[in-house]
Motif scaffolding. Structure first.
Motif, PDB file in Angstrom:
ATOM      1  N   ARG A   8       0.838  -1.207   0.000  1.00  0.00           N
ATOM      2  CA  ARG A   8       0.000   0.000   0.000  1.00  0.00           C
ATOM      3  C   ARG A   8       0.871   1.253   0.000  1.00  0.00           C
ATOM      4  NH1 ARG A   8      -5.058   0.813   0.905  1.00  0.00           N
ATOM      5  NH2 ARG A   8      -4.648   2.497   2.387  1.00  0.00           N
ATOM      6  N   PHE A   9       2.121   1.108   0.435  1.00  0.00           N
ATOM      7  CA  PHE A   9       3.041   2.244   0.518  1.00  0.00           C
ATOM      8  C   PHE A   9       4.365   1.918  -0.172  1.00  0.00           C
ATOM      9  CE2 PHE A   9       0.196   2.394   4.150  1.00  0.00           C
ATOM     10  CZ  PHE A   9      -0.359   3.657   4.003  1.00  0.00           C
ATOM     11  N   PRO A  10       4.343   1.716  -1.503  1.00  0.00           N
ATOM     12  CA  PRO A  10       5.600   1.443  -2.213  1.00  0.00           C
ATOM     13  C   PRO A  10       6.485   2.671  -2.158  1.00  0.00           C
ATOM     14  CG  PRO A  10       3.832   1.862  -3.758  1.00  0.00           C
ATOM     15  CD  PRO A  10       3.209   1.853  -2.403  1.00  0.00           C
ATOM     16  N   TYR A  11       7.784   2.429  -2.059  1.00  0.00           N
ATOM     17  CA  TYR A  11       8.676   3.573  -1.895  1.00  0.00           C
ATOM     18  C   TYR A  11      10.086   3.242  -2.348  1.00  0.00           C
ATOM     19  CZ  TYR A  11      11.296   7.397   0.117  1.00  0.00           C
ATOM     20  OH  TYR A  11      12.109   8.460   0.277  1.00  0.00           O
ATOM     21  N   GLY A  12      10.689   4.206  -2.977  1.00  0.00           N
ATOM     22  CA  GLY A  12      12.111   4.134  -3.291  1.00  0.00           C
ATOM     23  C   GLY A  12      12.422   3.378  -4.557  1.00  0.00           C
ATOM     24  N   ARG A  13      13.665   3.482  -4.916  1.00  0.00           N
ATOM     25  CA  ARG A  13      14.165   2.914  -6.151  1.00  0.00           C
ATOM     26  C   ARG A  13      14.769   1.523  -5.943  1.00  0.00           C
ATOM     27  NH1 ARG A  13      15.525   5.119 -11.028  1.00  0.00           N
ATOM     28  NH2 ARG A  13      14.950   7.201 -10.343  1.00  0.00           N
ATOM     29  N   ALA A  47      -2.793   2.196  -3.620  1.00  0.00           N
ATOM     30  CA  ALA A  47      -1.390   2.477  -3.304  1.00  0.00           C
ATOM     31  C   ALA A  47      -1.256   3.959  -2.999  1.00  0.00           C
ATOM     32  CB  ALA A  47      -0.481   2.086  -4.458  1.00  0.00           C
ATOM     33  N   ARG A  48      -0.512   4.286  -1.985  1.00  0.00           N
ATOM     34  CA  ARG A  48      -0.330   5.674  -1.564  1.00  0.00           C
ATOM     35  C   ARG A  48       1.126   6.088  -1.720  1.00  0.00           C
ATOM     36  NH1 ARG A  48      -4.813   5.567  -2.504  1.00  0.00           N
ATOM     37  NH2 ARG A  48      -6.519   5.340  -1.061  1.00  0.00           N
ATOM     38  N   GLY A  49       1.321   7.333  -2.069  1.00  0.00           N
ATOM     39  CA  GLY A  49       2.672   7.874  -2.120  1.00  0.00           C
ATOM     40  C   GLY A  49       3.524   7.275  -3.214  1.00  0.00           C
ATOM     41  N   LEU A  50       2.987   7.167  -4.416  1.00  0.00           N
ATOM     42  CA  LEU A  50       3.751   6.612  -5.535  1.00  0.00           C
ATOM     43  C   LEU A  50       4.834   7.610  -5.939  1.00  0.00           C
ATOM     44  CD1 LEU A  50       0.756   5.142  -7.509  1.00  0.00           C
ATOM     45  CD2 LEU A  50       2.602   3.831  -6.449  1.00  0.00           C
ATOM     46  N   SER A  51       5.997   7.439  -5.368  1.00  0.00           N
ATOM     47  CA  SER A  51       7.086   8.389  -5.561  1.00  0.00           C
ATOM     48  C   SER A  51       7.652   8.296  -6.977  1.00  0.00           C
ATOM     49  CB  SER A  51       8.207   8.133  -4.546  1.00  0.00           C
ATOM     50  OG  SER A  51       8.856   6.913  -4.832  1.00  0.00           O
ATOM     51  N   PRO A  52       8.186   9.407  -7.480  1.00  0.00           N
ATOM     52  CA  PRO A  52       8.822   9.378  -8.795  1.00  0.00           C
ATOM     53  C   PRO A  52       9.934   8.334  -8.884  1.00  0.00           C
ATOM     54  CG  PRO A  52       8.467  11.637  -8.127  1.00  0.00           C
ATOM     55  CD  PRO A  52       8.126  10.770  -6.932  1.00  0.00           C
ATOM     56  N   VAL A  78      -2.573   1.261 -17.611  1.00  0.00           N
ATOM     57  CA  VAL A  78      -2.525   1.753 -16.235  1.00  0.00           C
ATOM     58  C   VAL A  78      -3.904   2.286 -15.900  1.00  0.00           C
ATOM     59  CG1 VAL A  78      -1.425   3.344 -14.629  1.00  0.00           C
ATOM     60  CG2 VAL A  78      -0.090   2.347 -16.494  1.00  0.00           C
ATOM     61  N   ARG A  79      -4.455   1.801 -14.792  1.00  0.00           N
ATOM     62  CA  ARG A  79      -5.800   2.233 -14.419  1.00  0.00           C
ATOM     63  C   ARG A  79      -5.897   2.427 -12.912  1.00  0.00           C
ATOM     64  NH1 ARG A  79      -8.424  -2.480 -12.808  1.00  0.00           N
ATOM     65  NH2 ARG A  79      -7.308  -4.358 -13.377  1.00  0.00           N
ATOM     66  N   GLY A  80      -7.040   2.908 -12.491  1.00  0.00           N
ATOM     67  CA  GLY A  80      -7.299   3.037 -11.070  1.00  0.00           C
ATOM     68  C   GLY A  80      -6.796   4.326 -10.452  1.00  0.00           C
ATOM     69  N   GLU A  81      -6.369   5.255 -11.264  1.00  0.00           N
ATOM     70  CA  GLU A  81      -5.834   6.509 -10.742  1.00  0.00           C
ATOM     71  C   GLU A  81      -6.634   7.650 -11.338  1.00  0.00           C
ATOM     72  OE1 GLU A  81      -4.240   9.214  -8.707  1.00  0.00           O
ATOM     73  OE2 GLU A  81      -3.487   7.196  -8.356  1.00  0.00           O
ATOM     74  N   ARG A  82      -7.184   8.474 -10.484  1.00  0.00           N
ATOM     75  CA  ARG A  82      -7.970   9.615 -10.962  1.00  0.00           C
ATOM     76  C   ARG A  82      -7.077  10.732 -11.479  1.00  0.00           C
ATOM     77  NH1 ARG A  82     -13.171   9.910  -7.033  1.00  0.00           N
ATOM     78  NH2 ARG A  82     -13.388   7.660  -6.855  1.00  0.00           N
ATOM     79  N   ASP A  83      -5.862  10.778 -11.000  1.00  0.00           N
ATOM     80  CA  ASP A  83      -4.928  11.820 -11.407  1.00  0.00           C
ATOM     81  C   ASP A  83      -4.159  11.339 -12.639  1.00  0.00           C
ATOM     82  OD1 ASP A  83      -3.018  13.771 -11.700  1.00  0.00           O
ATOM     83  OD2 ASP A  83      -2.142  13.524  -9.716  1.00  0.00           O
ATOM     84  N   SER A  84      -4.536  11.847 -13.803  1.00  0.00           N
ATOM     85  CA  SER A  84      -3.911  11.380 -15.050  1.00  0.00           C
ATOM     86  C   SER A  84      -2.430  11.736 -15.116  1.00  0.00           C
ATOM     87  CB  SER A  84      -4.647  11.946 -16.262  1.00  0.00           C
ATOM     88  OG  SER A  84      -4.524  13.351 -16.304  1.00  0.00           O
TER      89      SER A  84
END
Length: 103
Positions: A8-13, A47-52, A78-84
């Motif tokens: 739910r909180f993926p992070y980092g490279r 998923a929250r905080g999908l970092s660049p 890619v789906r499920g995201e309201r922010d295009s």
């Protein structure tokens, strides 16, 4: 596949950034999906905080693994995201990785 099923909180490279990093998601989830036929559907919901850094490593990293940007973009849904803008960022990371690989 749902990124939230990975974390739910993926992070980092990289692994040094934590257990739910972009490299691991790419290697364990995305690459196996791209080895099969057809559309690779990625659901961002939950998923929250999908970092660049996570997104670039996961999706741009597909190019560094040897996949062609055109193939990735043609097969990736890619789906499920309201922010295009997140979807646009993923597409940009794939194209930029392709540009860097070509030069």
């Amino acid at each position: 596949m749902r990124i939230a099923d990975f974390s739910r909180f993926p992070y980092g490279r990289y692994p040094k950034h934590g257990p739910f990093n972009g490299e691991r998601f790419r290697q364990e989830w995305l690459m196996p999906a791209f080895r099969s036929e057809g559309t690779v559907s990625v659901d961002l919901s939950g998923a929250r905080g999908l970092s660049p850094s996570f997104l670039e490593e996961a999706f741009g990293g597909l190019v560094r693994e040897g996949l062609r940007p055109e193939t990735i973009l043609a097969r990736l849904e890619v789906r499920g995201e309201r922010d295009s803008s997140i979807v646009e960022r993923i597409q940009r990371y794939v194209r930029e990785a392709g540009f860097r690989a070509a030069h």
